[in-house]
Design an enzyme around this catalytic site. Structure first.
Site, PDB file in Angstrom:
ATOM      1  N   GLU A  89      -5.130  -2.207  14.031  1.00 42.22           N
ATOM      2  CA  GLU A  89      -5.689  -1.284  13.046  1.00 42.22           C
ATOM      3  C   GLU A  89      -7.020  -0.766  13.547  1.00 42.22           C
ATOM      4  OE1 GLU A  89      -6.123  -2.539   8.978  1.00 42.22           O
ATOM      5  OE2 GLU A  89      -4.220  -3.632   8.982  1.00 42.22           O
TER       6      GLU A  89
ATOM      7  N   GLU B 224      -5.611   1.777  -1.448  1.00 46.97           N
ATOM      8  CA  GLU B 224      -6.619   1.059  -0.674  1.00 46.97           C
ATOM      9  C   GLU B 224      -7.147  -0.133  -1.480  1.00 46.97           C
ATOM     10  OE1 GLU B 224      -8.757  -0.427   2.124  1.00 46.97           O
ATOM     11  OE2 GLU B 224      -7.290   1.150   2.494  1.00 46.97           O
TER      12      GLU B 224
ATOM     13  N   TRP C 175      -4.821   3.076  12.013  1.00 44.72           N
ATOM     14  CA  TRP C 175      -4.721   2.924  10.558  1.00 44.72           C
ATOM     15  C   TRP C 175      -5.288   4.187   9.926  1.00 44.72           C
ATOM     16  CZ3 TRP C 175      -2.346  -0.596   7.589  1.00 44.72           C
ATOM     17  CH2 TRP C 175      -2.533  -0.480   6.216  1.00 44.72           C
TER      18      TRP C 175
ATOM     19  N   GLN D 260       0.803  -1.219   0.000  1.00 54.42           N
ATOM     20  CA  GLN D 260       0.000   0.000   0.000  1.00 54.42           C
ATOM     21  C   GLN D 260       0.839   1.273   0.000  1.00 54.42           C
ATOM     22  OE1 GLN D 260      -2.719  -1.682   3.302  1.00 54.42           O
ATOM     23  NE2 GLN D 260      -4.042  -0.306   2.151  1.00 54.42           N
TER      24      GLN D 260
ATOM     25  N   ASN E  16      -1.636 -10.885   8.555  1.00 60.30           N
ATOM     26  CA  ASN E  16      -2.641  -9.848   8.731  1.00 60.30           C
ATOM     27  C   ASN E  16      -3.948 -10.303   8.088  1.00 60.30           C
ATOM     28  OD1 ASN E  16      -3.404  -6.835   9.213  1.00 60.30           O
ATOM     29  ND2 ASN E  16      -4.050  -7.263   7.122  1.00 60.30           N
ATOM     30  N   GLU E  17      -5.000 -10.352   8.874  1.00 63.71           N
ATOM     31  CA  GLU E  17      -6.369 -10.565   8.388  1.00 63.71           C
ATOM     32  C   GLU E  17      -6.496 -11.758   7.433  1.00 63.71           C
ATOM     33  OE1 GLU E  17      -8.047  -6.948   6.865  1.00 63.71           O
ATOM     34  OE2 GLU E  17      -7.864  -5.913   8.787  1.00 63.71           O
TER      35      GLU E  17
ATOM     36  N   TYR F 156     -13.086  -2.143  12.582  1.00 66.83           N
ATOM     37  CA  TYR F 156     -13.587  -0.995  11.835  1.00 66.83           C
ATOM     38  C   TYR F 156     -15.086  -0.761  12.028  1.00 66.83           C
ATOM     39  CZ  TYR F 156      -9.088  -0.758   9.505  1.00 66.83           C
ATOM     40  OH  TYR F 156      -7.747  -0.626   9.256  1.00 66.83           O
TER      41      TYR F 156
ATOM     42  N   HIS G 197       1.151  -9.316   4.713  1.00 65.63           N
ATOM     43  CA  HIS G 197      -0.012  -8.442   4.580  1.00 65.63           C
ATOM     44  C   HIS G 197      -0.466  -8.470   3.119  1.00 65.63           C
ATOM     45  CE1 HIS G 197      -2.149  -4.768   6.477  1.00 65.63           C
ATOM     46  NE2 HIS G 197      -2.792  -5.085   5.367  1.00 65.63           N
TER      47      HIS G 197
END
Length: 429
Positions: free
Chosen positions: A341, A389, A382, A18, A159-160, A277, A119
């Site tokens: 995040e 994005e 974040w 990113q 990550n995620e 989020y 990531h």
């Protein structure tokens, strides 16, 4: 005045694809995101991470900005294709040297480096559907710890993984763009296997603090409706990681309708990274075809957000974070938590009062969770910079620091200056 515990780790986070750019420099090989973003129609306006924020060249400036903001910690991710351009074999010296320089710059600025090994930018030669990829990840992990382990205390494996599995292989909205429910579950299993083998490699190298970062999404609605989606989004990853290496019985039974996953190795972790989020609001709806990122959830409707959402169309609900942190500490006791995040995309402005309000509300929710018994050790916003994005390209801005994508000039927003004061007082007025 709300004060956070002594030693609370305030910081910010980014991810390699990113922000780094320089995709063809320093011996870096292609990632699945290079391939995906250069495929017509896959990203907004055909945007790619080719240049991004040019952090590869501008990292000294970015570290200086972090130091000015008083960040205590910086979570960055390592681009696997910079280290092993083809996904295996001897490491690329130039790639190792770049992260050497970054870590040394952070330590010189008295900022703790928090390294994420994966990531989403998988070397293009590899495939998470392949059962051999977890072993490749463990080899890469050992290489990175051998190089940086003398200076990096906290390591995050993945990550995620939910996003990698179900957005990358369920809906196909992310790289590599596969839309196959059975593949999504297989990838989830291989990612968890990679995590466990990565933990094993880190332990063998003497890593001090080993973690996994999950994007956790509370499900709001009747329990008869929310139990399965919660299982697929949250418990699928939480239970094997924080209990005993086994999938929850109800989730395992559901997965068996699509594929056979087999067993997982098990390695405990020292810290759980929490990316939060928003929430999902759900309701029973016999006519609903469900959600392509939640295979087998027909008859459940995903409801629109309430109130004024962020630019991502995500509901702003700090209470969801508070309740999530309390739930984690209650259901999985003994594992400290760090918010790795949390942030929001808003319309492009330097005076971003909406982002300040968002962060203030979520910081207060975190403080409430600590009061309610959550073992929360830090909070990483974040993001440090506006960035690429993913499939939405450069249209959504999360940064404490604005990036002019024409000139690459960095401008700290009002939220950055506000955050500096929060860190300095270790609390909120």
């Amino acid at each position: 005045m709300i004060t956070f515990p002594e030693g609370f780790r305030w910081g910010a986070a980014t991810a390699s694809y990113q922000i780094e750019g320089a995709v063809d420099e320093g011996g870096r090989g292609p990632s699945i995101w290079d391939v995906f973003s250069h495929t017509p129609g896959k990203t907004a306006d055909g945007h790619t991470g080719d240049v991004a924020c040019d952090h590869y060249h501008r990292y000294p400036e970015d570290v200086a900005i972090m130091a000015d903001l008083g960040l205590k910690a910086y979570r960055f991710s390592i681009a696997w294709p910079r280290i092993q351009p083809s996904g295996s074999g001897d490491p690329n010296p130039a790639g190792l040297d770049f992260y050497d320089r970054l870590v040394d710059a952070l330590l010189t600025a008295d900022i703790e480096p928090v390294a994420t090994l994966y990531h989403w930018d998988l070397p293009a030669a590899l495939d998470w559907r392949d059962p051999a990829t977890p072993e490749r990840f463990a080899e890469y992990t050992a290489i990175m710890h051998a190089r940086l382990g003398d200076r990096v205390r906290t390591w995050t494996t993945l990550n995620e993984p939910w996003v990698s599995a179900f957005v990358g292989h369920g809906s196909g909205r992310h790289a590599p763009g596969v839309a196959d429910p059975a593949a999504a579950f297989t990838v989830a299993h291989h990612l968890l296997t990679a995590h466990m083998l990565g933990v094993r490699a880190l332990r063998a190298g003497g890593a001090e603090e080993v973690s996994l970062t999950l994007n956790l999404t509370p499900m709001v609605g009747d329990p008869d409706v929310t139990t399965l989606p919660d299982g697929l989004a949250n418990r699928l990853f939480l239970d094997p990681t924080l209990k005993d290496g086994r999938y929850p019985d109800d989730v395992a039974a559901h997965i068996a309708k699509f594929t056979d996953l087999g067993d997982l190795p098990y390695e405990p972790i020292d810290l759980l990274g929490v990316n939060y989020y928003t929430v999902n609001r759900l309701a029973a709806d016999p006519a609903s075809k469900g959600h392509d990122e939640f295979p087998g959830c027909e008859g459940i409707a995903w409801l629109p957000p309430r109130g004024e959402p962020t630019e991502m169309n995500w509901e702003v609900i700090p209470q969801g974070l508070e309740d999530l942190l309390v739930r984690l500490s209650a259901d999985y006791p003994g594992v400290p938590l760090m918010i790795t995040e949390n942030g929001a995309a808003y319309p492009d402005s330097v005076d971003d009062q909406d982002r300040i309000a968002f962060l203030d509300g979520h910081f207060r929710a975190a403080a409430n969770a600590i009061e309610r018994g959550a073992d929360l050790r830090g909070y990483l916003v974040w993001s440090l910079l506006d960035n690429f994005e993913w499939a939405r390209g450069y249209h959504k801005r999360f940064g404490l620091v604005r990036v002019d994508y024409d000139t690459l000039e960095r401008t700290p927003r009002s939220s950055a200056h506000w955050y500096r004061e929060v860190i300095a007082r270790n609390g909120l007025l």
